[in-house]
Design a protein around this motif. Structure first.
Motif, short mmCIF file in Angstrom:
data_model
loop_
_atom_site.label_atom_id
_atom_site.label_comp_id
_atom_site.label_asym_id
_atom_site.label_seq_id
_atom_site.Cartn_x
_atom_site.Cartn_y
_atom_site.Cartn_z
N ARG A 182 1.41 -14.54 -67.43
CA ARG A 182 1.91 -13.43 -66.63
C ARG A 182 1.19 -13.37 -65.28
N LYS A 183 1.95 -12.92 -64.27
CA LYS A 183 1.34 -12.69 -62.96
C LYS A 183 0.37 -11.53 -63.01
N ASP A 184 0.76 -10.44 -63.70
CA ASP A 184 -0.03 -9.22 -63.63
C ASP A 184 -1.35 -9.28 -64.38
N ASN A 185 -1.58 -10.32 -65.19
CA ASN A 185 -2.92 -10.49 -65.77
C ASN A 185 -3.58 -11.76 -65.24
N ALA A 186 -2.97 -12.35 -64.22
CA ALA A 186 -3.52 -13.49 -63.46
C ALA A 186 -3.44 -14.82 -64.18
N THR A 187 -2.98 -14.87 -65.43
CA THR A 187 -2.90 -16.16 -66.11
C THR A 187 -1.88 -17.08 -65.45
N MET A 188 -0.79 -16.50 -64.95
CA MET A 188 0.21 -17.31 -64.24
C MET A 188 -0.38 -17.89 -62.96
N TRP A 189 -1.18 -17.08 -62.26
CA TRP A 189 -1.74 -17.56 -60.99
C TRP A 189 -2.81 -18.62 -61.21
N SER A 190 -3.52 -18.50 -62.30
CA SER A 190 -4.48 -19.57 -62.65
C SER A 190 -3.72 -20.87 -62.88
N TYR A 191 -2.61 -20.77 -63.61
CA TYR A 191 -1.78 -21.95 -63.88
C TYR A 191 -1.23 -22.55 -62.58
N VAL A 192 -0.71 -21.70 -61.71
CA VAL A 192 -0.13 -22.18 -60.46
C VAL A 192 -1.20 -22.83 -59.58
N ALA A 193 -2.36 -22.18 -59.48
CA ALA A 193 -3.44 -22.73 -58.64
C ALA A 193 -3.88 -24.10 -59.12
N ASN A 194 -3.95 -24.28 -60.42
CA ASN A 194 -4.35 -25.58 -60.98
C ASN A 194 -3.25 -26.61 -60.86
N MET A 195 -2.01 -26.15 -60.81
CA MET A 195 -0.86 -27.05 -60.73
C MET A 195 -0.70 -27.65 -59.33
N LEU A 196 -1.10 -26.89 -58.32
CA LEU A 196 -0.86 -27.31 -56.94
C LEU A 196 -1.85 -28.40 -56.52
N SER A 197 -1.35 -29.39 -55.85
CA SER A 197 -2.25 -30.43 -55.32
C SER A 197 -2.96 -29.96 -54.06
N ASN A 198 -2.33 -29.03 -53.33
CA ASN A 198 -2.95 -28.49 -52.11
C ASN A 198 -2.54 -27.02 -51.99
N LYS A 199 -3.47 -26.12 -52.29
CA LYS A 199 -3.15 -24.69 -52.27
C LYS A 199 -2.79 -24.20 -50.88
N ASN A 200 -3.25 -24.89 -49.85
CA ASN A 200 -2.99 -24.44 -48.48
C ASN A 200 -1.51 -24.58 -48.10
N ARG A 201 -0.76 -25.34 -48.88
CA ARG A 201 0.67 -25.53 -48.57
C ARG A 201 1.54 -24.47 -49.24
N PHE A 202 0.93 -23.58 -50.02
CA PHE A 202 1.68 -22.67 -50.90
C PHE A 202 1.65 -21.24 -50.37
N VAL A 203 2.78 -20.52 -50.53
CA VAL A 203 2.83 -19.09 -50.26
C VAL A 203 3.76 -18.45 -51.28
N HIS A 204 3.40 -17.23 -51.70
CA HIS A 204 4.24 -16.47 -52.63
C HIS A 204 4.69 -15.19 -51.96
N ILE A 205 5.91 -14.75 -52.27
CA ILE A 205 6.44 -13.51 -51.72
C ILE A 205 6.97 -12.65 -52.86
N GLY A 206 6.57 -11.37 -52.87
CA GLY A 206 7.01 -10.47 -53.92
C GLY A 206 6.67 -9.03 -53.59
N ASP A 207 7.16 -8.10 -54.42
CA ASP A 207 7.06 -6.68 -54.09
C ASP A 207 5.95 -5.94 -54.83
N ASN A 208 5.33 -6.55 -55.82
CA ASN A 208 4.28 -5.87 -56.56
C ASN A 208 2.94 -6.13 -55.88
#
Length: 678
Positions: A589-615
């Motif tokens: 889940r995004k709201d407990n940060a487990t999703m963001w941990s997964y995404v951060a580890n998945m990306l080869s270069n975090k500087n190329r990434f941006v997320h957009i959302g309302d929460n």
């Protein structure tokens, strides 16, 4: 110099090679950072913390350069800042100093804030943006923009300071000093202060007494000093309330300040602290105006500057602190359904003690406050900071703000949305530099025609009530939501749940078999799908990036299945070509940060990434904790509030069908585009 821009412009093949090789890119970034630090160190000579101490010939030289390029206009600066200066040089010196921590601009041709935001290295170095441009930026080809305030208050107050009148005020200044070097800073601020004051000082170390005696005791404006050595508990609020709270009730006004340093970018950052210190204590013209106004206006009870311009857009949100506000709300009988609110960000302010009397009159001990270490956000102290203004208003007092960009005092609270002004092209331009872009689903790409998320459950409940399956539709919604909670509880709040698991749990209450429970789960989804509509501009932007071949992710915290989310996206017009990450399928889940941990580890270069959302928490604060760029947008209710309208669909009214049918479509349609100014 802007080395990255030079490489990109002159040696594009090198830039392309770097982007393909993470190791080489990391090495290049380290080299660039070292070169920037060296250059910034040269430019930063002459600046000493909170005051300019430099050769006047140097300032005169910079003034000449600025005037030659048409970038400083003393008359304009004086008019915008609503104050007079003895000379052009004095006006320029005032700008040069304040522009290192504040969004003041020198002329209609140069926007201070946009230059800092485009060139974050300049902000981190604590250099005046115009000075940087004159000394370095103009030769590097850095872009400047005309001055354009993001926000203009509706009630710029005209205040003439009455220095004689305010002398009669009984004033206290309450200082919490964790860092000893702030004692000398406070002494500089209090030299020639417009009123006499009593000082209440809490310190973290007894040895600070010598510095207090040396720098503060001899000041003409200081009547008396009381010092308390305090434990590291309660941050700034604990010592104030435990040691001095009830004593402050004897004063007409008091100021609460504390030593604050933000550690990031490899060095202490004092700009936020300098900003608060300037407009709460150091700028005596501003302070004299504020004291005059508060003395003349009995209903004005709290003052502080608007939020620091380089803070995140969502700084005025409750964020993780909603669960911690309950005790204060109950004790003071406060009710607030807004997610955005004005409050003294940083916990520093001026107040009439009567405006926050319920806070000050209570006897506290240090055990009333949480122990260290505290999180960066999400505690009773962070909640208290946000409750100060609400308490003043509950007590019948108004809040006064100072907006440095326009030199204006105002009661207008809409500054909390100042950074949420973008048209669709500006939004696209902010996202376009990134190669990997992710979107939230609900209230980002899709919206519900009647806004209320639980309306599909209520519609199902009404159907089941008509069929005699349940006794009451509203009770059904409560039972359905309770069943979802019970499933999460059975899973020890690990991972996520699906809508089918929820209805299987609900079947125990209503004695349904598996066929019926799955059927009703599908019916809830069908009711929701029927109400799904497109957030047109957002969908257009997502489809443009997909068509350009960018890597697009769509990430949602939801109990719906991946297939169900795909159906909603298709209805909204989102094309194929994206990768879907759904919490119910991933168990993250995004709201407990487990999703963001997964995404951060998945990306080869975090500087190329941006997320957009309302929460503000799940889509902005938490990905930021993982070093992931993000862009927060307004959901329909937030935008409704930003327009100055009361949201009728809160509390028990959220499931009042008459109100849903009346107001739901209006809120949904108004929030179709998630920014102001479209």
């Amino acid at each position: 110099m802007n080395y990255r821009a030079i490489v990109k412009q002159r040696f594009p093949f090198v830039e392309n090679a770097l982007r393909r090789n993470d190791v080489l890119m990391a090495l290049a970034v380290r080299i660039e950072s070292a070169l920037l630090r060296r250059n910034m160190k040269k430019l930063n000579k002459g600046f000493k913390g909170s005051q300019i101490s430099r050769d006047m010939n140097d300032i005169q030289r910079l003034l000449g350069q600025a005037k030659t390029l048409g970038l400083f206009d003393a008359t304009w600066y004086s008019d915008v800042q609503q104050r007079g200066f003895e000379s052009e040089l004095q006006a320029f010196s005032d700008y040069l100093y304040k522009s290192t921590f504040s969004s003041v601009s020198p002329s209609p041709a140069f926007d201070n804030l946009s230059y800092e935001r485009r060139n974050i290295d300049v902000f981190y170095a604590g250099i005046s943006p115009l000075e940087h441009y004159l000394e370095s930026g103009v030769n590097e080809g850095r872009v400047i923009c005309p001055f354009y305030p993001k926000w203009t208050p509706t009630d710029k107050l005209v205040i003439k300071p009455n220095v004689t009148q305010i002398k009669s005020l009984k004033v206290a200044i309450c200082l919490h000093v964790f860092y000893e070097d702030f004692i000398e800073y406070y002494a500089r601020c209090l030299r020639d202060f417009p009123v006499n004051v009593d000082l209440f000082i809490s310190v973290s170390d007894q040895s600070y007494q010598q510095s207090i005696d040396q720098h503060l005791a001899s000041l003409d404006c200081v009547n008396q000093i009381e010092v308390a050595v305090v434990p590291n508990r309660g941050r700034n609020f604990g010592p104030m309330l435990v040691e001095f709270g009830q004593k402050l009730l004897d004063y007409d006004l008091f100021c609460h300040l504390h030593s604050k340093k933000s550690l990031y970018s490899g060095r202490p950052q004092t700009q936020w602290s300098d900003y608060l210190g300037e407009y709460l204590l150091n700028d005596h013209y501003v302070i004299s105006k504020m004291l005059t106004y508060m003395m003349d206006n009995s209903e004005c009870g709290l003052y502080y500057p608007t939020s620091f311009s380089m803070m995140p857009d969502w700084v005025n949100h409750w964020l993780k602190n909603k669960p911690y506000r309950a005790d204060y709300f109950n004790e003071w009988d406060i009710e607030c359904h807004r997610d955005f609110l004005p409050y003294p960000v940083g916990g520093m302010f001026w107040a009439k003690p009567q405006a926050i009397k319920p806070l000050l009159e209570k006897a506290y001990c240090y055990d009333d406050f949480p122990e260290e270490p505290l999180p960066n956000d999400g505690s009773t102290l962070h909640a208290l900071e946000r409750c100060i203004g609400l308490l003043a208003e509950k007590s019948g007092y108004s809040q006064l703000f100072y907006y440095p960009e326009l030199g204006a005092f105002t009661h207008d609270q809409s500054y909390v949305f100042a950074n949420y002004v973008n048209n669709a092209q500006q939004l696209y331009d902010k996202l376009a530099p990134f190669d990997v872009i992710s979107f939230d689903v609900f209230d980002t790409l899709v919206r519900r025609s009647h806004y209320v998320p639980d309306y599909a459950k209520l519609k199902l409940g009404k159907y089941l009530e008509q069929q005699g399956v349940v006794a009451n539709a509203h009770d059904f919604v409560k039972a359905r939501n309770q069943a979802e909670f019970e499933v999460r509880q059975l899973k020890h709040f690990q991972g996520d749940v699906t809508i089918f698991e929820t209805y299987q749990q609900l079947a125990n209450c209503y004695h349904w078999d598996d066929v019926l429970s799955n059927q009703y789960a599908e019916m809830e989804f069908a009711y929701d799908l029927e109400m799904i509509e497109s957030k047109d501009e957002m969908v257009d932007i997502a489809n443009r990036f997909i068509a350009q071949g960018k890597q697009v992710y769509i990430i949602s915290d939801t109990y719906y299945t991946e297939y169900q989310i795909v159906l909603m996206l298709r209805k909204a017009g989102v094309t194929n070509g994206y990768q879907l990450l759904v919490s119910s399928a991933k168990g993250l889940r995004k709201d407990n940060a487990t999703m963001w941990s997964y995404v951060a580890n998945m990306l080869s270069n975090k500087n190329r990434f941006v997320h957009i959302g309302d929460n503000a928490v799940a889509d902005a604060q938490l990905p930021g904790d993982f070093g992931l760029a993000n862009l927060h947008i307004l959901n329909p209710a937030d935008k409704w509030q930003a327009a100055g309208w009361h949201n009728p669909l809160v509390g028990d009214a959220q499931l009042d069908e008459k109100l849903i049918l009346k107001w739901g479509p209006l809120i949904s349609q108004f929030g179709r585009y998630p920014f102001l100014g479209e």
